[in-house]
Enzyme design. Structure first.
Site, PDB file in Angstrom:
ATOM      1  N   GLU A 292       0.820  -1.223   0.000  1.00 30.64           N
ATOM      2  CA  GLU A 292       0.000   0.000   0.000  1.00 30.64           C
ATOM      3  C   GLU A 292       0.847   1.264   0.000  1.00 30.64           C
ATOM      4  O   GLU A 292       0.698   2.114   0.885  1.00 30.64           O
ATOM      5  CB  GLU A 292      -0.913   0.004   1.229  1.00 30.64           C
ATOM      6  CG  GLU A 292      -1.828  -1.197   1.364  1.00 30.64           C
ATOM      7  CD  GLU A 292      -2.593  -1.219   2.698  1.00 30.64           C
ATOM      8  OE1 GLU A 292      -2.283  -0.407   3.604  1.00 30.64           O
ATOM      9  OE2 GLU A 292      -3.505  -2.048   2.827  1.00 30.64           O
ATOM     10  N   TYR A 335       4.055  18.575  10.856  1.00 33.68           N
ATOM     11  CA  TYR A 335       5.049  17.542  11.197  1.00 33.68           C
ATOM     12  C   TYR A 335       6.463  18.105  11.326  1.00 33.68           C
ATOM     13  O   TYR A 335       7.422  17.333  11.327  1.00 33.68           O
ATOM     14  CB  TYR A 335       5.100  16.459  10.104  1.00 33.68           C
ATOM     15  CG  TYR A 335       3.785  15.858   9.676  1.00 33.68           C
ATOM     16  CD1 TYR A 335       2.961  15.198  10.587  1.00 33.68           C
ATOM     17  CD2 TYR A 335       3.375  15.914   8.350  1.00 33.68           C
ATOM     18  CE1 TYR A 335       1.769  14.620  10.179  1.00 33.68           C
ATOM     19  CE2 TYR A 335       2.190  15.334   7.932  1.00 33.68           C
ATOM     20  CZ  TYR A 335       1.390  14.691   8.855  1.00 33.68           C
ATOM     21  OH  TYR A 335       0.222  14.115   8.439  1.00 33.68           O
ATOM     22  N   CYS A 361      -2.907  33.745   9.118  1.00 31.65           N
ATOM     23  CA  CYS A 361      -2.732  34.379  10.426  1.00 31.65           C
ATOM     24  C   CYS A 361      -2.458  33.358  11.522  1.00 31.65           C
ATOM     25  O   CYS A 361      -3.307  33.089  12.377  1.00 31.65           O
ATOM     26  CB  CYS A 361      -3.957  35.220  10.748  1.00 31.65           C
ATOM     27  SG  CYS A 361      -4.163  36.512   9.527  1.00 31.65           S
ATOM     28  N   GLU A 362      -1.275  32.766  11.454  1.00 34.02           N
ATOM     29  CA  GLU A 362      -0.799  31.789  12.439  1.00 34.02           C
ATOM     30  C   GLU A 362       0.725  31.870  12.410  1.00 34.02           C
ATOM     31  O   GLU A 362       1.308  31.863  11.327  1.00 34.02           O
ATOM     32  CB  GLU A 362      -1.150  30.341  12.015  1.00 34.02           C
ATOM     33  CG  GLU A 362      -2.606  29.989  11.935  1.00 34.02           C
ATOM     34  CD  GLU A 362      -3.223  29.602  13.268  1.00 34.02           C
ATOM     35  OE1 GLU A 362      -2.477  29.330  14.235  1.00 34.02           O
ATOM     36  OE2 GLU A 362      -4.465  29.595  13.343  1.00 34.02           O
ATOM     37  N   TYR A 390       0.479  14.113   0.506  1.00 32.14           N
ATOM     38  CA  TYR A 390       0.030  14.821   1.709  1.00 32.14           C
ATOM     39  C   TYR A 390       0.193  16.333   1.550  1.00 32.14           C
ATOM     40  O   TYR A 390       0.467  17.040   2.512  1.00 32.14           O
ATOM     41  CB  TYR A 390       0.752  14.261   2.954  1.00 32.14           C
ATOM     42  CG  TYR A 390       0.588  12.758   3.056  1.00 32.14           C
ATOM     43  CD1 TYR A 390      -0.642  12.219   3.375  1.00 32.14           C
ATOM     44  CD2 TYR A 390       1.636  11.892   2.741  1.00 32.14           C
ATOM     45  CE1 TYR A 390      -0.830  10.838   3.410  1.00 32.14           C
ATOM     46  CE2 TYR A 390       1.462  10.515   2.771  1.00 32.14           C
ATOM     47  CZ  TYR A 390       0.229   9.998   3.106  1.00 32.14           C
ATOM     48  OH  TYR A 390       0.040   8.641   3.133  1.00 32.14           O
TER      49      TYR A 390
HETATM   50  C1  LIG Z   1      -1.552   6.162   5.024  1.00 35.77           C
HETATM   51  C2  LIG Z   1      -1.598   4.716   4.805  1.00 35.77           C
HETATM   52  C3  LIG Z   1      -0.829   4.121   3.815  1.00 35.77           C
HETATM   53  C4  LIG Z   1       0.154   4.883   2.963  1.00 35.77           C
HETATM   54  O1  LIG Z   1       1.244   5.374   3.704  1.00 35.77           O
HETATM   55  P1  LIG Z   1       2.472   6.041   2.942  1.00 35.77           P
HETATM   56  O2  LIG Z   1       3.398   6.433   4.022  1.00 35.77           O
HETATM   57  O3  LIG Z   1       1.944   7.210   2.193  1.00 35.77           O
HETATM   58  O4  LIG Z   1       3.055   5.001   2.050  1.00 35.77           O
HETATM   59  C5  LIG Z   1      -0.975   2.766   3.594  1.00 35.77           C
HETATM   60  N1  LIG Z   1      -1.826   2.029   4.333  1.00 35.77           N
HETATM   61  C6  LIG Z   1      -2.581   2.566   5.315  1.00 35.77           C
HETATM   62  C7  LIG Z   1      -3.493   1.692   6.087  1.00 35.77           C
HETATM   63  C8  LIG Z   1      -2.489   3.921   5.593  1.00 35.77           C
HETATM   64  O5  LIG Z   1      -3.221   4.446   6.575  1.00 35.77           O
END
Ligand SMILES: *Cc1c(COP(=O)(O)O)cnc(C)c1O
Length: 432
Positions: A292, A335, A361-362, A390
């Site tokens: 993922e 972050y 304004c921060e 992101y």
């Molecule tokens: C955010 C997320 C990702 C992707 O994370 P990356 O750091 O962008 O690769 C994959 N799986 C789940 C469950 C997530 O919440």
């Protein structure tokens, strides 16, 4: 070599980004960022199509030896055009809401059967829509959610496939807000409790235990934690086999990090090391591997182009004020993330430390602090690199600021994939 020159080439052979100077103007592949800013205004997100495709191919290549599906994490950048692009290349999708499900349906309908659905708070309507869409599987994060999924599947009369998302209690060195693999985090099911839950779940007639999943966090550069997490997951898979529960899928999650500074970075070597760790842990299991990645596929493909509004001095500090703000790119504020920032027109003069800040304004509205930069003046353009993940997906309308436009570059051509928001768009849902 001037600072900006060094930053652009990163001092190594592999340029991990599609951005480079040509005739002293920063380009995305074959297109000048100055020209794009002129035509489309600023702040403007610019992404390279070739770069995204190359990153996906890198991943697919690294796992080619085993049956696998790359399920792009939609929340990293949920642009319909990018979903379509990735879906056409065979990617699946990792979604975390009903809204993201509808994005996949709209942009890449034929990929719905390659969707995995994560998230600790899935709602009935979202579950129903995903069951109806025939997604590959649900990554279930609690016993309560499993019971709800069983109930909805039975009500609809459609079998639902699930994986338990287990929490392996593995530490991965990253920012605390994006670390998820420890018991202290809200994510997943304690891996020690998972076996009992799979066993109990056999009573649900409309549920099928398809797999097991894990996701330990984001922007993780060392690959050992991924291997360690998968070792624990594999242990669970073997225990379940003893119970007669034979899973078909194993999901290693996302989280592979990139290099945000100008340090040398070879993305291909990074994926290769990652794949080695994951493949070694899962070798010989005969399961379909799910991955993922989000950030790794899209972060370095994108830059946020912004125009300098003003340069002012307070005491001995110099502030470069840009037309992009924290509502357009929140990573530095949220972050303390570092992003390289380059002048779009390569500057030759001396560098000095400046704060690069937005108009919101921060006091937390900054992109860089005490950053060595060549002098800027109002009207100059800056490019904030590695903003493809992101970035746009975390934008807001704070301070009643319309969101930026997005442009996708394909070689020498560029097209708008999202027009700039207007105030009319913003006021639409409101009434007096
Ligand atoms: C955010 C997320 C990702 C992707 O994370 P990356 O750091 O962008 O690769 C994959 N799986 C789940 C469950 C997530 O919440």
């Amino acid at each position: 070599m001037s600072l900006t020159k060094k930053m652009a080439t990163a001092g190594n052979d592999v340029n991990p980004r599609p951005f480079a100077y040509r005739k002293r103007v920063l380009q995305c592949d074959g297109v000048s960022l100055a020209a794009l800013a002129e035509s489309h205004g600023t702040p403007l997100y610019v992404y390279s199509q070739q770069h995204v495709l190359a990153r996906l191919a890198m991943f697919q290549q690294a796992f080619a030896a085993v049956p696998h599906t790359i399920c792009y994490a939609v929340k990293a950048n949920s642009s319909l055009a990018l979903i379509k692009l990735l879906g056409e290349q065979g990617a699946g999708f990792d979604i975390v809401s009903g809204g993201e499900l509808e994005r996949v349906r709209k942009a890449s309908k034929k990929s719905l059967d390659r969707v995995v659905f994560a998230g600790v708070g899935k709602q009935v309507a979202e579950i129903d829509a995903a069951i109806g869409a025939g997604i590959l599987l649900f990554n279930v994060e609690s016993e309560g959610e499993l019971a709800l999924l069983a109930e909805r599947a039975e009500a609809l009369g459609i079998e639902a496939r699930y994986s338990l998302r287990v929490n392996p209690d593995v530490f991965a060195d990253t920012h605390p807000y994006i670390s998820t693999g420890l018991s202290a985090h809200k994510f997943g099911i304690d891996i020690n409790a998972a076996r009992g839950i799979y066993r109990k779940a056999r009573k649900y007639k409309f549920l099928k235990a398809a797999g097991v999943s894990v996701h330990i966090g984001s922007q993780i550069r060392a690959v050992d934690p991924f291997g360690k997490a998968m070792d624990r997951v594999v242990g669970l898979v073997m225990e379940l086999r003893e119970d007669g529960i034979h899973l078909t899928h194993i999901d290693a999650g996302g989280g592979l990090g990139i290099e945000y500074t100008d340090a040398p970075f070879d993305p291909e070597a990074q994926v290769a090391a990652y794949a080695e760790a994951v493949l070694k842990a899962t070798e010989g299991l005969g399961l379909h591997l799910l991955l993922e990645p989000g950030r790794f596929l899209v972060a370095q493909a994108g830059a946020l182009v912004t125009r300098v509004l003003n340069v002012k001095k307070n005491g001995d500090k110099t502030f470069v004020i840009t037309d992009a703000g924290m509502n357009d790119l929140i990573r530095p504020s949220l972050y303390q993330a570092h992003h390289q920032i380059l002048p779009v027109k390569q500057a030759a003069g001396a560098s000095a430390p400046v704060d690069i800040v937005g108009p919101v304004c921060e006091s937390g509205d900054f992109f860089a602090r005490d950053r060595e930069m060549p002098a800027s003046k109002p009207g100059d353009l800056l490019a904030i690199l590695d903003a493809g993940a992101y970035g746009m997906s975390l934008t807001s309308n704070y301070n009643t600021r319309p969101r930026p436009a997005e442009v996708l570059v394909d070689g020498d051509e560029a097209r708008v994939i999202r027009r700039r928001e207007t105030l009319k768009d913003l006021f639409g849902p409101e009434s007096l």
